[in-house]
Design a protein around this motif. Structure first.
Motif, PDB file in Angstrom:
ATOM      1  N   SER A 220       0.839  -1.208   0.000  1.00 11.43           N
ATOM      2  CA  SER A 220       0.000   0.000   0.000  1.00 11.43           C
ATOM      3  C   SER A 220       0.872   1.256   0.000  1.00 11.43           C
ATOM      4  N   SER A 221       1.871   1.255  -0.892  1.00  7.98           N
ATOM      5  CA  SER A 221       2.813   2.369  -0.941  1.00  7.98           C
ATOM      6  C   SER A 221       3.051   2.787  -2.391  1.00  7.98           C
ATOM      7  N   PHE A 222       3.672   3.952  -2.540  1.00  6.70           N
ATOM      8  CA  PHE A 222       3.963   4.495  -3.861  1.00  6.70           C
ATOM      9  C   PHE A 222       5.474   4.624  -4.005  1.00  6.70           C
ATOM     10  N   SER A 223       6.020   3.938  -5.006  1.00  9.78           N
ATOM     11  CA  SER A 223       7.464   3.917  -5.220  1.00  9.78           C
ATOM     12  C   SER A 223       7.849   4.905  -6.315  1.00  9.78           C
ATOM     13  N   ARG A 224       8.786   5.770  -6.003  1.00  9.30           N
ATOM     14  CA  ARG A 224       9.244   6.777  -6.955  1.00  9.30           C
ATOM     15  C   ARG A 224       9.965   6.104  -8.127  1.00  9.30           C
ATOM     16  N   ARG A 225       9.638   6.484  -9.350  1.00  4.85           N
ATOM     17  CA  ARG A 225      10.231   5.885 -10.542  1.00  4.85           C
ATOM     18  C   ARG A 225      11.456   6.698 -10.980  1.00  4.85           C
ATOM     19  N   LEU A 226      12.622   6.052 -10.918  1.00  3.27           N
ATOM     20  CA  LEU A 226      13.881   6.738 -11.174  1.00  3.27           C
ATOM     21  C   LEU A 226      14.828   5.888 -12.003  1.00  3.27           C
ATOM     22  N   LEU A 227      15.712   6.545 -12.712  1.00  6.83           N
ATOM     23  CA  LEU A 227      16.851   5.876 -13.345  1.00  6.83           C
ATOM     24  C   LEU A 227      18.087   6.258 -12.550  1.00  6.83           C
ATOM     25  N   ALA A 228      18.782   5.267 -11.995  1.00  9.07           N
ATOM     26  CA  ALA A 228      20.011   5.519 -11.248  1.00  9.07           C
ATOM     27  C   ALA A 228      21.186   5.498 -12.215  1.00  9.07           C
ATOM     28  N   GLN A 232      29.960  10.687 -15.312  1.00 10.40           N
ATOM     29  CA  GLN A 232      31.043  10.094 -16.093  1.00 10.40           C
ATOM     30  C   GLN A 232      32.422  10.594 -15.675  1.00 10.40           C
ATOM     31  N   LYS A 233      32.479  11.682 -14.921  1.00 11.44           N
ATOM     32  CA  LYS A 233      33.775  12.235 -14.521  1.00 11.44           C
ATOM     33  C   LYS A 233      34.166  11.838 -13.104  1.00 11.44           C
ATOM     34  N   CYS A 234      33.224  12.033 -12.137  1.00 13.88           N
ATOM     35  CA  CYS A 234      33.602  11.772 -10.743  1.00 13.88           C
ATOM     36  C   CYS A 234      32.916  10.554 -10.150  1.00 13.88           C
ATOM     37  N   GLY A 235      31.949   9.969 -10.857  1.00 12.80           N
ATOM     38  CA  GLY A 235      31.290   8.763 -10.376  1.00 12.80           C
ATOM     39  C   GLY A 235      30.179   8.983  -9.366  1.00 12.80           C
ATOM     40  N   LYS A 236      29.810  10.243  -9.093  1.00 13.13           N
ATOM     41  CA  LYS A 236      28.732  10.505  -8.137  1.00 13.13           C
ATOM     42  C   LYS A 236      27.425   9.944  -8.661  1.00 13.13           C
ATOM     43  N   ARG A 237      26.641   9.350  -7.771  1.00 11.92           N
ATOM     44  CA  ARG A 237      25.361   8.749  -8.136  1.00 11.92           C
ATOM     45  C   ARG A 237      24.307   9.840  -8.335  1.00 11.92           C
ATOM     46  N   HIS A 238      23.512   9.695  -9.384  1.00 10.81           N
ATOM     47  CA  HIS A 238      22.422  10.623  -9.658  1.00 10.81           C
ATOM     48  C   HIS A 238      21.157   9.819  -9.963  1.00 10.81           C
ATOM     49  N   GLU A 239      20.004  10.398  -9.649  1.00 11.27           N
ATOM     50  CA  GLU A 239      18.717   9.755  -9.914  1.00 11.27           C
ATOM     51  C   GLU A 239      17.883  10.671 -10.815  1.00 11.27           C
ATOM     52  N   ILE A 240      17.503  10.146 -11.973  1.00 15.61           N
ATOM     53  CA  ILE A 240      16.760  10.923 -12.971  1.00 15.61           C
ATOM     54  C   ILE A 240      15.310  10.432 -13.003  1.00 15.61           C
ATOM     55  N   PRO A 241      14.325  11.337 -12.867  1.00 17.74           N
ATOM     56  CA  PRO A 241      12.912  10.923 -12.961  1.00 17.74           C
ATOM     57  C   PRO A 241      12.633  10.235 -14.295  1.00 17.74           C
ATOM     58  N   MET A 242      11.969   9.094 -14.251  1.00 18.03           N
ATOM     59  CA  MET A 242      11.702   8.314 -15.455  1.00 18.03           C
ATOM     60  C   MET A 242      10.842   9.066 -16.467  1.00 18.03           C
ATOM     61  N   LYS A 243       9.971   9.954 -15.992  1.00 16.21           N
ATOM     62  CA  LYS A 243       9.113  10.692 -16.918  1.00 16.21           C
ATOM     63  C   LYS A 243       9.929  11.562 -17.870  1.00 16.21           C
ATOM     64  N   LYS A 244      11.047  12.085 -17.389  1.00 16.65           N
ATOM     65  CA  LYS A 244      11.910  12.878 -18.258  1.00 16.65           C
ATOM     66  C   LYS A 244      12.462  12.015 -19.389  1.00 16.65           C
ATOM     67  N   LEU A 245      12.853  10.786 -19.050  1.00 16.30           N
ATOM     68  CA  LEU A 245      13.408   9.882 -20.053  1.00 16.30           C
ATOM     69  C   LEU A 245      12.337   9.400 -21.022  1.00 16.30           C
ATOM     70  N   GLU A 246      11.128   9.167 -20.524  1.00 20.03           N
ATOM     71  CA  GLU A 246      10.051   8.665 -21.375  1.00 20.03           C
ATOM     72  C   GLU A 246       9.604   9.706 -22.402  1.00 20.03           C
ATOM     73  N   ARG A 247       9.834  10.972 -22.111  1.00 19.63           N
ATOM     74  CA  ARG A 247       9.516  12.027 -23.080  1.00 19.63           C
ATOM     75  C   ARG A 247      10.599  12.154 -24.151  1.00 19.63           C
ATOM     76  N   LEU A 248      11.747  11.582 -23.883  1.00 23.86           N
ATOM     77  CA  LEU A 248      12.882  11.715 -24.781  1.00 23.86           C
ATOM     78  C   LEU A 248      12.692  10.855 -26.026  1.00 23.86           C
ATOM     79  N   ARG A 249      12.846  11.447 -27.194  1.00 24.79           N
ATOM     80  CA  ARG A 249      12.688  10.707 -28.440  1.00 24.79           C
ATOM     81  C   ARG A 249      13.960   9.944 -28.775  1.00 24.79           C
TER      82      ARG A 249
END
Length: 283
Positions: A220-228, A232-249
């Protein structure tokens, strides 16, 4: 709720003129009224659904989506009553017999309609009045207007339905148990529990937010949809909202700047061919 009386008066006046031009305009006014009816149901439900979660924009499809995801009674007809006295403070709710003894007053009536019927009227009005028929051979004439008798008949049918719906005095945003969660943007999102399906994708209702969530029924929970991903330079982890990627052609790029090293990273959708190598058979 919207007042359809100005539209009704306009349509009636156009029918009274009874010309090919006025009936064509009346068909357009009927279509606009149908759109207003359906989109007004969406307006009062936007607290429960994002514009991004609507599959199609046609009036019929909008209302059917509301029925499936927001409120099963979005297009239903009903009258809401309120009791004269508050419910007694008791451990058990009143029985049916006890309810029937109470005095109730009507608050308002929501006019029901069939989304499919309105959709058929909406399409038929366009087909008869708002499009010119294609010629089938050289000797065919290209008429300025459609068949006036057929247009008049369909306009009157639509007008009757619009008048009936306009008699409603109430527009409900829904009833039933609901669950809520807060998006990372700070917006509070709500949904009706009975209409939620496992793994259903839900967008934040904030039109300026790119976040979406998957409903996990078991928890009974809502899980945030992300791309981890990582810088490419320092290796820091980033999380990108999936909706941004799904709009990408395909073959288009988006970028993000690493907060740690300020490096500009790019993400791109690319078509790939996966080839599976079958194991060779040993004698």
């Amino acid at each position: 709720m919207i007042d359809l009386k100005p539209s009704i008066s306009t349509i009636e006046a156009l029918i009274a003129q009874n010309t090919a031009a006025s009936l064509t305009y009346a068909a357009l006014e009927c279509r606009l009224a149908i759109e207003r009816i359906c989109y007004d149901r969406l307006r009062v439900s936007h607290e429960y659904i994002s514009h991004d979660d609507l599959k199609k924009w046609q009036p019929r499809d909008i209302v059917n989506t509301l029925i499936q995801e927001v409120d099963a009674n979005s297009a239903a007809g009903f009258t809401l009553f309120i009791g004269k006295e508050p419910l007694p403070d008791a451990p058990q709710p009143p029985t049916l017999e006890e309810y029937q003894k109470m005095q109730f007053f009507p608050v308002g009536t929501q006019a029901g309609f069939s989304p499919n019927k309105l959709g058929k009227l909406w399409n038929a009005l366009a087909k008869l009045a708002l499009h010119i028929s294609l010629p089938t051979h050289k000797d065919d004439s290209v008429a300025r207007y459609g068949d006036t008798d057929k247009i008049r008949s369909k306009v009157k049918e639509a007008l009757k339905e619009i008048q009936r719906i306009n008699e409603g005095t109430l527009l409900s945003s829904g009833m039933g148990e609901q669950v809520s969660f807060q998006c990372v943007c700070g917006t509070n999102n709500k949904r009706r529990i009975e209409l939620l399906e496992d793994r259903q994708i839900i967008s934040c209702i904030n039109p300026d937010c790119d976040e979406s969530f998957a409903y996990i029924k078991q928890k009974s929970s809502f899980s945030r949809r992300l791309l981890a991903t990582t810088c490419q330079k320092c290796g820091k982890r980033h999380e990108i909202p999936m909706k941004k990627l799904e709009r990408l052609r395909t073959d288009h790029c988006m970028h993000f700047v690493c907060e740690e090293c300020q490096h500009k990273n790019f993400i791109k959708w690319k078509l790939m061919i996966a080839q599976k190598t079958l194991p060779t058979q040993q004698d």
